[in-house]
Scaffold this active site. Sequence first.
Site, PDB file in Angstrom:
ATOM      1  N   SER A 121       3.791  -8.304  -5.362  1.00  0.00           N
ATOM      2  CA  SER A 121       3.179  -7.697  -4.181  1.00  0.00           C
ATOM      3  C   SER A 121       3.552  -6.219  -4.056  1.00  0.00           C
ATOM      4  O   SER A 121       3.051  -5.384  -4.811  1.00  0.00           O
ATOM      5  CB  SER A 121       3.583  -8.495  -2.943  1.00  0.00           C
ATOM      6  OG  SER A 121       2.813  -8.121  -1.818  1.00  0.00           O
ATOM      7  N   HIS A 328      -0.445 -16.419  -1.054  1.00  0.00           N
ATOM      8  CA  HIS A 328       0.366 -15.243  -1.381  1.00  0.00           C
ATOM      9  C   HIS A 328       1.844 -15.596  -1.563  1.00  0.00           C
ATOM     10  O   HIS A 328       2.513 -15.078  -2.468  1.00  0.00           O
ATOM     11  CB  HIS A 328       0.210 -14.203  -0.268  1.00  0.00           C
ATOM     12  CG  HIS A 328       0.754 -12.853  -0.615  1.00  0.00           C
ATOM     13  ND1 HIS A 328       0.139 -12.014  -1.529  1.00  0.00           N
ATOM     14  CD2 HIS A 328       1.856 -12.181  -0.183  1.00  0.00           C
ATOM     15  CE1 HIS A 328       0.834 -10.889  -1.637  1.00  0.00           C
ATOM     16  NE2 HIS A 328       1.881 -10.967  -0.835  1.00  0.00           N
TER      17      HIS A 328
END
Length: 357
Positions: A121, A328
């Site tokens: 990320s 995620h």
Amino acid sequence: MFELCTEDGYYVTLFRIRTKNVKNPIKALPVLIVHGFTASVAESVMEKHQLGYYLADFGLDVWIANCRGTTYSRGHKTYKENSEKYWDYSFHEIGIYDVPIFIDFILEQTQQKKLYYIGVSQGCIALSILLSTRLEYNDKIEVACFLCPAMKYKDTKLSLMKVFFYCVPPALQWFADNLHIPLQGDILCYLTRVIGLEASKYSIGRSIFSLLWSYIGGYQIGESSKDLKPELLCRTSPNTVSLKQLVHFSQIVRGCRFTMYDYGPEQNMKLYKKKVPPSYDISKVSVPIGLFYSKNDTCYGVKDMDDLSKELGNCVYKFIVEDDKFNHFDFVYHTNVRDMLYKHVLDFMKKYIPHRL
């Protein structure tokens, strides 16, 4: 643990996992893992199935970064930790100051010319910033793996994540600027952790935690929500970040552009010679990049990843996780992440690894 000092005076740390699968440890190839937003080294070593141990088991020399402001990287040569100046940074500074000192130190310690990089990320953002602004570092990385790169939001649907970044950071910035409420770093992250730890003691609290987990990181509930351990996760996460990081993410989400920090027209003119902040020119990134992403991630859309692969200077590989409910957070925490993702990351890296391993 190794403590380093960046060019701008921040103390940051590196953790190392030495492999036992190579006869001569100096020949173990170094790989640097850089964590995501509100994360730290803990997310790579908290449990045995996670990325740090997986790579070490294969025979790599694993180094895990702790970027500025996190629990394990505190302090500054000049500023006190509770001062506004200490927390005056975004992921831009992480990219141009923290990541390069990690890279240089690892190469010096291992006597290697290049290393392997895995960003999660925000870790993808940091490297993209470094490689597009300090081009000499393209020669120090053999290959980079971008896991769930939160760099483009144009194709994202409405989600709790998107609502949060649209609304919360600007509101917090207003409170900090106008009411002089100290919202830097620790306060909100620690408060969230305490609430999570207390809620985990009750079944209804665990259910709410599971729902938030599913609908902040994704658009639907996946299998991973059944295996969550909030009493473990909330010991270290969410980890501390600066308000400026939050606001910078908000600017990217709202503007749908991967840009430098927006200080407002007047200050932008002084810094950038433009009223609006320039975009990072990621076409200058020459390191081979592999993109690893999923369909159920609120930090980008599949089309965003297609666009990103074209904008990066040397994207050579794309992999999308088969599980349509992989969100995620699953890139770090899913109990079956080794088979679903990490083995594919390693297969990609093997193409650039000499045959000595």
